[in-house]
Design an enzyme around this catalytic site. Sequence first.
Site, short mmCIF file in Angstrom:
data_model
loop_
_atom_site.label_atom_id
_atom_site.label_comp_id
_atom_site.label_asym_id
_atom_site.label_seq_id
_atom_site.Cartn_x
_atom_site.Cartn_y
_atom_site.Cartn_z
N VAL A 192 37.26 31.34 35.69
CA VAL A 192 37.79 30.57 34.56
C VAL A 192 38.99 31.29 33.96
CG1 VAL A 192 37.28 29.57 32.30
CG2 VAL A 192 35.51 29.62 34.07
N LYS A 193 40.11 30.59 33.92
CA LYS A 193 41.36 31.17 33.45
C LYS A 193 41.58 30.79 31.98
CE LYS A 193 46.04 31.69 35.40
NZ LYS A 193 46.97 31.07 36.38
N LEU A 194 41.73 31.81 31.14
CA LEU A 194 41.81 31.62 29.69
C LEU A 194 43.11 32.18 29.14
CD1 LEU A 194 38.24 33.03 28.98
CD2 LEU A 194 38.86 30.61 28.87
#
Length: 217
Positions: free
Chosen positions: A86-88
């Site tokens: 998951v890219k935040l």
Amino acid sequence: MKFFIDTANLDQIREAQNLGVLDGVTTNPSLMAKEGITGRKNILQHYIDICDIVDGDVSAEVIAVDFEGMVNEGEELAALHSQIVVKLPMIKEGIKAAKYFSDKGIRTNVTLVFSAGQALLAAKAGATYVSPFIGRLDDISTDGLGLIAEIRQIYDNYGYETQILAASVRHTMHVIDCAKIGADVMTGPLSSIEGLLKHPLTDIGLAKFLEDYKKGN
């Protein structure tokens, strides 16, 4: 050093995978749009398609900028495939989300990092990867590679396990320099990887070998 390709183009991903040195993929909403991938359903399916091509991690970016939205999107993305990271975004809510996902055992990539302080926060929040954008720093006459070196020193000082993912890599020398400094991962276009193959003496030597072989046959 791991090699990731930064694209949403399936043909380029396949080509990099077939080369035998690809470790993963990063992409973002801009790269998706460049390939004509729009709409939530199509974007989610595209992430699955990418995972079906590669063996390694695939960073899938949230669109939300609030904590609850990031959590909801991130959990949906993580459920798509075991390879999804998951890219935040590197904002306050993004750091909170990184800590939340870390506690849940969901891997994360904190992106849009432009300072050592931001990278330190990401590591303390338990991010799997931190993505400093070296090319974009170079664009504004700031030392992108120097930032990688600073982060490497800080992480080594305290034993942080967060991997330094050098992003916004523009060319082959960026790859070499990141390897010298000790970046754990680099992500860039296919051309930055294939550029490592090239040297004029290799071409000259191969041509000479083939020429000599033909003379003897």
